[in-house]
Design a protein around this motif. Structure first.
Motif, PDB file in Angstrom:
ATOM      1  N   TRP A 108       0.816  -1.290   0.370  1.00 12.59           N
ATOM      2  CA  TRP A 108      -0.182   0.176  -0.024  1.00 12.59           C
ATOM      3  C   TRP A 108       0.883   1.447  -0.083  1.00 12.59           C
ATOM      4  N   GLN A 109       2.055   1.154   0.780  1.00 17.58           N
ATOM      5  CA  GLN A 109       2.676   2.250   0.686  1.00 17.58           C
ATOM      6  C   GLN A 109       3.684   3.125  -0.759  1.00 17.58           C
ATOM      7  N   ASN A 110       2.902   1.408  -1.622  1.00 14.60           N
ATOM      8  CA  ASN A 110       3.499   1.946  -3.547  1.00 14.60           C
ATOM      9  C   ASN A 110       2.579   2.277  -3.684  1.00 14.60           C
ATOM     10  N   GLY A 111       1.846   3.289  -3.158  1.00 13.44           N
ATOM     11  CA  GLY A 111      -0.034   3.116  -3.971  1.00 13.44           C
ATOM     12  C   GLY A 111      -0.636   2.133  -4.372  1.00 13.44           C
ATOM     13  N   ASP A 112      -0.749   1.379  -3.910  1.00 12.99           N
ATOM     14  CA  ASP A 112      -1.776   0.293  -4.104  1.00 12.99           C
ATOM     15  C   ASP A 112      -3.031  -0.118  -3.100  1.00 12.99           C
ATOM     16  N   LEU A 113      -4.554   0.161  -2.309  1.00 11.28           N
ATOM     17  CA  LEU A 113      -4.758  -0.263  -1.538  1.00 11.28           C
ATOM     18  C   LEU A 113      -6.107  -1.203  -2.706  1.00 11.28           C
ATOM     19  N   VAL A 114      -5.849  -2.731  -1.710  1.00  3.94           N
ATOM     20  CA  VAL A 114      -6.577  -3.629  -1.853  1.00  3.94           C
ATOM     21  C   VAL A 114      -7.569  -3.378  -0.794  1.00  3.94           C
ATOM     22  N   VAL A 115      -9.478  -3.780  -0.908  1.00  2.00           N
ATOM     23  CA  VAL A 115     -10.123  -2.967   0.222  1.00  2.00           C
ATOM     24  C   VAL A 115     -11.616  -4.042  -0.131  1.00  2.00           C
ATOM     25  N   LEU A 116     -11.886  -4.870   0.492  1.00  2.00           N
ATOM     26  CA  LEU A 116     -13.548  -5.242   0.468  1.00  2.00           C
ATOM     27  C   LEU A 116     -13.768  -4.780   0.421  1.00  2.00           C
ATOM     28  N   GLU A 117     -14.960  -4.898   0.199  1.00  2.00           N
ATOM     29  CA  GLU A 117     -16.478  -4.460  -0.117  1.00  2.00           C
ATOM     30  C   GLU A 117     -18.156  -4.977   0.086  1.00  2.00           C
ATOM     31  N   ASP A 118     -18.760  -5.101   0.797  1.00  2.00           N
ATOM     32  CA  ASP A 118     -20.272  -5.648   0.639  1.00  2.00           C
ATOM     33  C   ASP A 118     -20.861  -5.024  -0.522  1.00  2.00           C
ATOM     34  N   SER A 119     -20.355  -5.733  -2.057  1.00  2.00           N
ATOM     35  CA  SER A 119     -20.830  -4.815  -2.593  1.00  2.00           C
ATOM     36  C   SER A 119     -22.182  -5.757  -2.866  1.00  2.00           C
ATOM     37  N   LEU A 120     -22.315  -6.944  -2.426  1.00  2.00           N
ATOM     38  CA  LEU A 120     -23.398  -7.900  -2.860  1.00  2.00           C
ATOM     39  C   LEU A 120     -24.613  -7.643  -2.026  1.00  2.00           C
ATOM     40  N   GLN A 121     -24.979  -6.625  -1.003  1.00  2.00           N
ATOM     41  CA  GLN A 121     -25.681  -5.473  -0.413  1.00  2.00           C
ATOM     42  C   GLN A 121     -25.775  -3.678  -1.005  1.00  2.00           C
ATOM     43  N   PRO A 122     -26.577  -3.563  -2.260  1.00  2.00           N
ATOM     44  CA  PRO A 122     -26.666  -2.073  -2.381  1.00  2.00           C
ATOM     45  C   PRO A 122     -26.855  -1.157  -1.926  1.00  2.00           C
ATOM     46  N   GLY A 123     -26.864  -0.650  -1.194  1.00  2.00           N
ATOM     47  CA  GLY A 123     -27.784   0.730  -0.369  1.00  2.00           C
ATOM     48  C   GLY A 123     -26.892   1.416  -0.319  1.00  2.00           C
ATOM     49  N   ALA A 124     -27.280   2.025   0.846  1.00  2.00           N
ATOM     50  CA  ALA A 124     -26.834   3.612   1.671  1.00  2.00           C
ATOM     51  C   ALA A 124     -25.298   2.872   2.528  1.00  2.00           C
ATOM     52  N   ASP A 125     -25.605   2.010   3.535  1.00  2.00           N
ATOM     53  CA  ASP A 125     -24.455   1.269   3.679  1.00  2.00           C
ATOM     54  C   ASP A 125     -22.740   1.124   2.973  1.00  2.00           C
ATOM     55  N   PHE A 126     -23.409   0.381   1.762  1.00  2.00           N
ATOM     56  CA  PHE A 126     -22.861   0.013   1.165  1.00  2.00           C
ATOM     57  C   PHE A 126     -21.743   1.201   0.248  1.00  2.00           C
ATOM     58  N   GLN A 127     -22.783   2.381  -0.689  1.00  2.00           N
ATOM     59  CA  GLN A 127     -22.362   3.475  -0.674  1.00  2.00           C
ATOM     60  C   GLN A 127     -21.315   4.266  -0.142  1.00  2.00           C
ATOM     61  N   PHE A 128     -22.316   4.231   1.353  1.00  2.00           N
ATOM     62  CA  PHE A 128     -21.317   4.940   2.135  1.00  2.00           C
ATOM     63  C   PHE A 128     -20.109   4.642   2.472  1.00  2.00           C
ATOM     64  N   ASN A 129     -19.119   3.176   2.984  1.00  2.00           N
ATOM     65  CA  ASN A 129     -17.960   2.758   2.984  1.00  2.00           C
ATOM     66  C   ASN A 129     -17.337   2.721   2.074  1.00  2.00           C
ATOM     67  N   HIS A 130     -18.518   2.940   0.637  1.00  2.00           N
ATOM     68  CA  HIS A 130     -17.790   2.629  -0.707  1.00  2.00           C
ATOM     69  C   HIS A 130     -16.562   4.607  -0.790  1.00  2.00           C
ATOM     70  N   GLU A 131     -17.305   5.801  -1.073  1.00  2.00           N
ATOM     71  CA  GLU A 131     -17.041   6.671  -0.395  1.00  2.00           C
ATOM     72  C   GLU A 131     -16.112   7.206   0.567  1.00  2.00           C
ATOM     73  N   LEU A 132     -16.440   6.374   1.599  1.00  2.00           N
ATOM     74  CA  LEU A 132     -15.086   6.588   2.817  1.00  2.00           C
ATOM     75  C   LEU A 132     -13.938   5.642   2.143  1.00  2.00           C
ATOM     76  N   ALA A 133     -13.878   4.738   1.481  1.00  2.00           N
ATOM     77  CA  ALA A 133     -12.530   3.948   0.865  1.00  2.00           C
ATOM     78  C   ALA A 133     -12.292   5.142   0.327  1.00  2.00           C
ATOM     79  N   LYS A 134     -12.628   5.501  -0.827  1.00  2.00           N
ATOM     80  CA  LYS A 134     -12.227   6.817  -1.561  1.00  2.00           C
ATOM     81  C   LYS A 134     -11.324   7.677  -0.682  1.00  2.00           C
ATOM     82  N   LEU A 135     -11.793   7.955  -0.175  1.00  2.00           N
ATOM     83  CA  LEU A 135     -11.240   9.208   0.851  1.00  2.00           C
ATOM     84  C   LEU A 135      -9.622   8.857   1.385  1.00  2.00           C
ATOM     85  N   PHE A 136      -9.909   7.765   1.962  1.00  2.00           N
ATOM     86  CA  PHE A 136      -9.003   6.998   2.334  1.00  2.00           C
ATOM     87  C   PHE A 136      -7.331   6.842   1.509  1.00  2.00           C
TER      88      PHE A 136
END
Length: 323
Positions: free
Chosen positions: A40-68
């Protein structure tokens, strides 16, 4: 040619099946290889997301992951994973972290948590056509289901230590909103949801109610890491959440994805619910397309569109702007 005849002689060929069986046995005994993650220090962050459950919870965490990822100056790579299998995938080093809302105030030997980003009350949800359960003992004979591996299932596991008779169906491949739909349609007696999830469903199902007794302590939702994950990345996550809490970005995200639950005017609720079955189906596909491009929950878009125009495409505002 003599060598070929020797290789395929009857005596030698008789040994091949046994050798093949031994090879398969040895292959099965070989431990599973762990994934080699990019640095990740070389610029590659791999993240698990619960995209099998679309909705506010998934989308909120996706935006948070993009920020991180931006905070780390890294490219974000997302791997879809349901919450039940995320701990195993983290243990196999298939991702740096799981950007999924775990109940971090319940200890888990296979996970360590980032700082909590949201505290939400957990609620027992039932159909108002039936009597409200008075306590946990009142649901022991009812049909209960929760999402497998979710914060709600973790909560039920805590309750079961005091109520061993408690049983439930652990569902994979569905979201909390699906189970709330089942309760509203009397296909399920009760389920559990946090206050945000219930608030969104209540806008669409007037017949949902919540038990009045306290279920347990609120869930402190947080991302998860494997115990042997990079401590430096966990430190970065701690600082990240401290920064976005201080500068208001975290509050802004929470308001963006969940604030509409409070903003839908109560006086509009009855008329809104009447049109859910009559008008909404005509525009559902358009709202879902808008959700795909905007990153917002389609139900949030639908609720706000109702406030703006009551789903009337010919409506105009005071400034004569078309809906």
């Amino acid at each position: 040619m003599p060598y070929t005849r020797h290789l395929f002689s009857p005596a030698r060929c008789a040994l091949y099946p046994a050798a093949l069986a031994l090879w398969l046995l040895l292959s099965g005994c070989e431990p599973a290889r762990q994934q080699v993650l990019p640095d990740w220090q070389n610029g590659d962050l791999v993240v698990l997301e619960d995209s099998l459950q679309p909705g506010a919870d998934f989308q909120f965490n996706h935006e948070l992951a993009k920020l991180f990822a931006g905070y780390l100056h890294a490219k974000l790579t997302v791997i879809p994973a349901d919450v039940a299998h995320a701990p195993e995938m983290l243990a196999q080093h298939r991702a740096h972290l799981a950007a999924i809302g775990f109940r971090s105030n319940s200890a888990s030997p296979g996970l360590v948590y980032a700082p909590s980003y949201q505290t939400v009350a957990e609620q027992l949800v039932f159909n108002n056509a039936h009597d409200a359960p008075a306590d946990i003992a009142g649901i022991l004979e009812l049909k209960i289901a929760v999402v497998s591996g979710s914060a709600q299932e973790t909560l039920l596991q805590e309750i079961k230590r005091k109520q061993p008779q408690l049983h439930w169906e652990s569902r994979s491949g569905v979201g909390v909103d699906d189970l709330l739909d089942e309760v509203a349609n009397s296909q399920l007696d009760v389920t559990f949801a946090n206050q945000q999830q219930f608030g969104a469903a209540k806008n669409f199902h007037e017949n949902l109610g919540i038990a009045k007794f306290a279920i347990a302590t609120p869930s402190q939702l947080a991302w998860a890491f494997a115990p042997d994950s990079d401590a430096r990345l966990r430190e970065q996550a701690t600082q990240f959440f401290a920064d976005i809490s201080k500068d208001g970005r975290l509050h802004g995200l929470v308001d963006r994805f969940y604030g509409f639950n409070e903003r839908l005017a109560p006086l509009d609720a009855a008329a809104f619910l009447e049109q859910v079955n009559s008008t909404l189906p005509r525009y559902r596909a358009l709202f879902k397309e808008a959700a795909h491009w905007s990153g917002l929950d389609w139900k949030l878009i639908a609720a706000l569109a109702y406030q703006e125009s009551h789903w009337n495409p010919l409506a105009t505002s005071f400034t004569v702007c078309a809906a």
